[in-house]
Design an enzyme around this catalytic site. Sequence first.
Site, PDB file in Angstrom:
ATOM      1  N   PRO A 287      12.402  12.930 -32.150  1.00 11.62           N
ATOM      2  CA  PRO A 287      12.051  12.083 -31.004  1.00 11.62           C
ATOM      3  C   PRO A 287      12.730  12.561 -29.713  1.00 11.62           C
ATOM      4  O   PRO A 287      12.287  12.210 -28.621  1.00 11.62           O
ATOM      5  CB  PRO A 287      12.564  10.691 -31.398  1.00 11.62           C
ATOM      6  CG  PRO A 287      12.705  10.727 -32.885  1.00 11.62           C
ATOM      7  CD  PRO A 287      13.037  12.154 -33.226  1.00 11.62           C
TER       8      PRO A 287
ATOM      9  N   GLU B 228      18.412   8.318 -40.006  1.00 12.93           N
ATOM     10  CA  GLU B 228      18.618   8.216 -38.554  1.00 12.93           C
ATOM     11  C   GLU B 228      18.521   9.560 -37.845  1.00 12.93           C
ATOM     12  O   GLU B 228      18.425   9.627 -36.624  1.00 12.93           O
ATOM     13  CB  GLU B 228      19.965   7.568 -38.253  1.00 12.93           C
ATOM     14  CG  GLU B 228      20.004   6.071 -38.544  1.00 12.93           C
ATOM     15  CD  GLU B 228      18.859   5.300 -37.895  1.00 12.93           C
ATOM     16  OE1 GLU B 228      18.771   5.315 -36.650  1.00 12.93           O
ATOM     17  OE2 GLU B 228      18.046   4.708 -38.634  1.00 12.93           O
TER      18      GLU B 228
ATOM     19  N   ARG C 233      -5.821  25.165 -36.335  1.00 16.72           N
ATOM     20  CA  ARG C 233      -7.130  25.165 -35.670  1.00 16.72           C
ATOM     21  C   ARG C 233      -7.259  26.246 -34.617  1.00 16.72           C
ATOM     22  O   ARG C 233      -8.368  26.623 -34.237  1.00 16.72           O
ATOM     23  CB  ARG C 233      -7.377  23.818 -34.992  1.00 16.72           C
ATOM     24  CG  ARG C 233      -7.506  22.644 -35.928  1.00 16.72           C
ATOM     25  CD  ARG C 233      -7.458  21.346 -35.154  1.00 16.72           C
ATOM     26  NE  ARG C 233      -8.378  21.385 -34.023  1.00 16.72           N
ATOM     27  CZ  ARG C 233      -9.682  21.181 -34.117  1.00 16.72           C
ATOM     28  NH1 ARG C 233     -10.214  20.896 -35.267  1.00 16.72           N
ATOM     29  NH2 ARG C 233     -10.450  21.268 -33.062  1.00 16.72           N
TER      30      ARG C 233
ATOM     31  N   ASP D 115     -13.677  28.878 -26.704  1.00 21.44           N
ATOM     32  CA  ASP D 115     -13.511  30.018 -25.818  1.00 21.44           C
ATOM     33  C   ASP D 115     -14.196  29.805 -24.480  1.00 21.44           C
ATOM     34  O   ASP D 115     -13.799  30.358 -23.479  1.00 21.44           O
ATOM     35  CB  ASP D 115     -14.093  31.287 -26.461  1.00 21.44           C
ATOM     36  CG  ASP D 115     -13.210  31.753 -27.608  1.00 21.44           C
ATOM     37  OD1 ASP D 115     -12.059  31.283 -27.682  1.00 21.44           O
ATOM     38  OD2 ASP D 115     -13.679  32.568 -28.417  1.00 21.44           O
TER      39      ASP D 115
END
Length: 259
Positions: A88, A118, A156, A171
């Site tokens: 985070p 944690e 991907r 593209d």
Amino acid sequence: MHIAVITLFPEMLCAVTDFGVTGRAVEQGRLRISAVNPRDFTTDRHRTVDDRPFGGGPGMVMKAEPLARAVEYARRITGPARVIYLSPQGRILDQPAVRRFAAEAASESLILVAGRYEGVDERFIEAHVDEQWSIGDYVVSGGELPAMVLVDAVARCLPGVLGDEASAEQDSFSGELENLLDCPHYTRPEVWAERRVPPVLLGGDHEAIRRWRRQQALERTRERRPDLFRARESAQGLSEEDKRMLADNGRRHDQDNES
Ligand code: 9D3
């Protein structure tokens, strides 16, 4: 590309290894995903991977040593690799960052560290982590889902992973490279729940269809994602056609919907 994921829950990775586009990439050998469990690198009877935080407070912290040994083991199977800690506290992942990971995949593997509890002992980060990345400002229960999001997004972008159609689209002038949201999509039937498909899409005038889709994409981006729209304006500017389409604002497709 080879990606090793350091995780206490290796079974979670089947979501990317066994399904869909990423599953096929693994099957075809374009993508290799290895899970490495820090628990396998403990030396005590209870195979301890976490401990109480120095200074007190709630929750547990992942111990540095099993993580460090897991990374060293992972590097022996991946070869030269960048170590990324999903956190985070990291920079928020975006498509340019994803594209860079994919481009560098040719010369470098990735080792993704997924934390639980944690967090991990800060000294492990100092000693072994090259970069920290977050998937956004909301809380999930551990680094595995964020790691899988990164793997999926990077996969991907690898050559040959998407079919010809989708990669040709990437593209050329598609939203992904242009900071544009997608246009609306429709399939059969022509009328569903008293709603008609916009007539322009049924007419077979491919130039009119292209213009309509682009106008929809521009308008949606301006309305829903003014941040993207501004980024786009300053990066590539609006073409004369874009300006005309935005000025035309709604009139054209309101007519479409009436007929
Ligand atoms: C509720 C616990 N939080 C106290 C302020 C800290 C916290 C610790 C561990 C919050 C989340 C997590 C687990 N999350 C991740 O490891 C994580 C994550 C995320 O939660 N959101 C967005 N990106 C990421 S990358 C890794």
